[in-house]
Design an enzyme around this catalytic site. Structure first.
Site, PDB file in Angstrom:
ATOM      1  N   GLU A  76       1.110  -0.790  -5.140  1.00  0.00           N
ATOM      2  CA  GLU A  76      -0.056   0.108  -5.184  1.00  0.00           C
ATOM      3  C   GLU A  76       0.474   1.488  -5.558  1.00  0.00           C
ATOM      4  O   GLU A  76       0.737   2.328  -4.720  1.00  0.00           O
ATOM      5  CB  GLU A  76      -0.780   0.115  -3.833  1.00  0.00           C
TER       6      GLU A  76
ATOM      7  N   ASP B  28       0.835  -1.196   0.000  1.00  0.00           N
ATOM      8  CA  ASP B  28       0.000   0.000   0.000  1.00  0.00           C
ATOM      9  C   ASP B  28       0.876   1.254   0.000  1.00  0.00           C
ATOM     10  O   ASP B  28       1.937   1.290   0.627  1.00  0.00           O
ATOM     11  CB  ASP B  28      -0.901  -0.024   1.236  1.00  0.00           C
TER      12      ASP B  28
ATOM     13  N   ASP C  74     -11.215   2.209  -1.585  1.00  0.00           N
ATOM     14  CA  ASP C  74     -11.244   3.655  -1.355  1.00  0.00           C
ATOM     15  C   ASP C  74     -12.136   4.405  -2.347  1.00  0.00           C
ATOM     16  O   ASP C  74     -12.287   5.620  -2.229  1.00  0.00           O
ATOM     17  CB  ASP C  74      -9.827   4.231  -1.449  1.00  0.00           C
TER      18      ASP C  74
END
Length: 521
Positions: free
Chosen positions: A336, A289, A386
């Protein structure tokens, strides 16, 4: 590369009778559903013990698992609770997680199950099998309960940092309580290993997330203060976030303490190696992430009220990844790479052949959008945890962004993806014209050259904004959505199967080319 597909669904979102999804029966049913539809990947959110806001990206430990994912049904089948105790743990059906009720009810259930479990388990042996990170976590959790808050910098001085001597003193006085918390980790691992065996039998790989930063109020920061940018009494000097962009005039101020990457390099990133190794016990693939933060990070003075006055700080990225990949197979990692990319971020990603991400929702502000040209060695998402759902995104475009809506409609007409579109004039299109917009999006993702397409399960169900999982910038009120009931776990979704059959039937081999940004939004 073999062209494959997968689904993004947090475990907490599974239906259950206990107020929150868990790693019990419905996780197995979901795996069976994926297998029926030729899905090869199940992507979940971090399994870490959630912290403030019930966020898995703000955990109280980068190592400890979230015990509220433990299945009461399996506790019953294993003999740790009886039938009456199981039914007493039922909560009313709900399409959202009421975390307060879940914590209260499962804590009462665990209080019955754990003493029986401990009677047959040498729990101290388990603690000693992972002393570097389990002991600090158990000590931290015990002190949080003693002080009735997690502001460790306000504890007595001899409790403000970890030592093995501190753990032993706590163990002598609170052995039962510490054993209770350790037992929850052992029980979770046992149940999760069984789920992993089922996934392997179904030929489904699990993709998990490793958040970059740690919560300030966490066992990791408390026990490893020298690795974080703190002053001599533990106060944050700089904090994390992202600079202003098209989505936020003030940027995002996350508040996590930033890493002292130079200090971490002195012991060859030992903490990171333990953290990644721990995560790989649970996941087949790891999504790193906020990948840009491994290369350069936005450092904000702790006293700032917004993220505006930060600056980019480089990390020893090559040394870090060289060390990481000398221990772990780089093919098990995903970058990511969303956000502000620069040449160095792209160079590092490409140098280690890490697959990046394409999120289709971000692509239709470009009139020349053409997913047919996207690189094969990327992972394409219709959206992420998200983002809004596809239906929510589409309705929002109809209300606020006529230009992007027109680009999307023109793309559909240009590629003749929708008979409803091609049989009428573009001027007649409206937000009500595409009731199947989620299938249109899934079709685009599946038909792209990208070797892996991931779809949030909300988009398979065709749900609207009410099913959104997280809204960045809002710390409360997220991570609550759940599948309304378990009927969808027994369904076959003909449209989904048709798209899989059309786009995934023929696998293809290709040597991965350079991970350039050309053709990507």
């Amino acid at each position: 590369m073999t062209k494959t597909a997968g689904i993004l669904l947090p475990i907490t979102s599974l239906p259950s009778e206990f107020g929150i999804g868990d790693i019990g029966d419905n996780a197995y049913k979901f795996a069976d559903l994926l297998a029926r539809h030729h899905q090869k990947y199940w992507q979940i959110l971090p399994l870490n013990w959630c912290g403030y806001g019930n966020s898995p990206y703000n955990p109280i430990s980068a190592f400890a698992s979230f015990p509220y994912l433990i299945s009461p049904q399996i506790l019953y089948h294993d003999g740790w609770i009886d039938r009456t105790e199981l039914t007493d743990a039922y909560l009313p059906e709900s399409e959202t997680v009421d975390y307060a009720s879940v914590y209260r009810t499962k804590d009462a259930l665990f209080a019955k199950a754990v003493p029986r479990f401990l009677a047959s388990t040498a729990i101290r042996d388990h603690i000693e099998s992972n002393p570097s990170d389990l002991k600090p976590f158990l000590a931290y959790l015990m002190l949080c309960r003693i002080y009735e808050h997690d502001d460790w910098y306000r504890w007595f001085v001899d409790h403000q940092t970890y030592s093995d001597d501190l753990f032993e003193r706590l163990w002598r006085k609170y052995e039962l309580q510490i054993s209770y918390y350790a037992s929850l980790q052992v029980i979770f691992d046992g149940q999760f290993q069984r789920l992993q065996q089922h996934l392997k039998a179904m030929d489904i790989k699990l993709i998990g997330d490793v958040p970059l930063y740690c919560s300030y109020n966490s066992a990791d920061v408390w026990a490893n203060q020298h690795l974080f940018d703190l002053d001599e009494i533990g106060r944050r000097i700089t904090v994390s976030g992202v600079p202003p962009d098209a989505f936020s005039e003030e940027g995002q101020l996350w508040g996590n303490p930033t890493f002292r990457w130079g200090k971490m390099a002195e012991d060859n990133f030992a903490w990171w190696l333990r953290r990644i190794g721990n995560a790989l016990k649970y996941y087949n693939l790891i999504r790193l992430d906020h990948f840009i933060g491994y290369v350069n990070y936005w450092s904000i003075p702790a006293e700032e009220k917004t993220a505006i006055n930060g600056k980019w700080i480089p990390t020893p990225a090559e040394k870090f990844f060289d060390t990481l990949f000398s221990h772990y197979d780089p093919s098990r990692f995903i970058a990511e790479d969303l956000g502000i990319l620069n040449d160095e971020v792209c160079r590092i990603r490409d140098h280690y052949s890490l697959p990046g991400m394409i999120v289709l929702q971000f692509c239709f502000d470009n009139p020349d959008v053409d997913p047919a040209l996207y690189p094969a060695d990327r992972i394409i998402y219709t959206g992420t945890h998200d983002n809004d759902t596809i239906h929510g995104w589409y309705r929002h475009l109809a209300e606020t962004d006529a230009h992007a809506l027109s680009i999307f409609h023109q793309y559909l007409i240009r590629t003749e993806r929708s008979n409803a579109m091609t049989n009428r004039q573009h001027s007649a299109l409206s937000a009500k014209s595409l009731t199947d917009v989620h299938w249109q999006f899934i079709d685009i993702a599946y038909a792209s050259p990208c070797h892996l397409a991931i779809v949030p399960f909300q988009d398979i169900l065709g749900l609207g904004s009410e099913a959104r999982m997280n809204t960045p910038g809002f710390p409360l009120g997220n991570w609550q959505w759940r599948i309304p009931d378990d009927t969808c776990l027994l369904s076959h979704f003909p449209e989904w199967q048709d798209l899989i059959t059309k786009n995934m039937r023929n696998t293809r081999s290709a040597s991965p080319g350079p991970l350039s940004r050309s053709g990507v939004c």
